[in-house]
Design a protein around this motif. Structure first.
Motif: not given
Length: 140
Positions: A1-8, A43-50
């Protein structure tokens, strides 16, 4: 989740829009489109994970909504060119897992002064990126 948190956090600070608000204004959808594009394409995250990340932040979402927003990204940057600038700022201010793997590989192969110097140059670039990132995030 760190990638998500930083980008968000970067997207929210650059656009000045909370992408987790449960509203559907155009500016909010635009900011989410930027976030979705970065997470999916950079970041090559899946649509489901986003979608799961949105859910973890209290925003209902699903993969089809993200897919639709991604299909509108080219239109977004034509309509609002500042989003392309923000995309480049974010891409150049975050360290991805690929960059970290390169560092680890270089550390494993250190044998000469030249290889140590190459590693130092890479670390200097990453340090610069981290400082740039920190200037984009206001201190609380």
């Amino acid at each position: 989740m760190k990638d998500y948190d930083r980008i968000a956090e970067l997207v929210i600070n650059l656009t000045e829009i909370n992408i987790f608000d449960n509203r559907r204004t155009q500016s909010l959808v635009d900011a989410r489109t930027l976030f979705d594009h970065i997470m999916s394409k950079v970041h090559k995250k899946t649509l489901e994970s986003i979608a799961s990340y949105y859910e973890s932040q209290g925003k209902s979402s699903n993969h089809s909504a993200i897919y639709y927003r991604l299909s509108k990204f080219k239109e977004l940057i034509q309509r609002r060119p500042e989003f392309l600038t923000w995309l480049n700022i974010i891409k150049n201010s975050t360290v991805g897992s690929n960059e970290l793997l390169i560092i680890i590989d270089k550390i494993k192969k250190l044998k000469t002064a030249e290889s140590i110097e190459q590693l130092n140059e890479l670390l200097d670039k990453l340090n610069y990126k981290e400082k740039l990132y920190n200037t984009l995030i206001p201190k609380t």
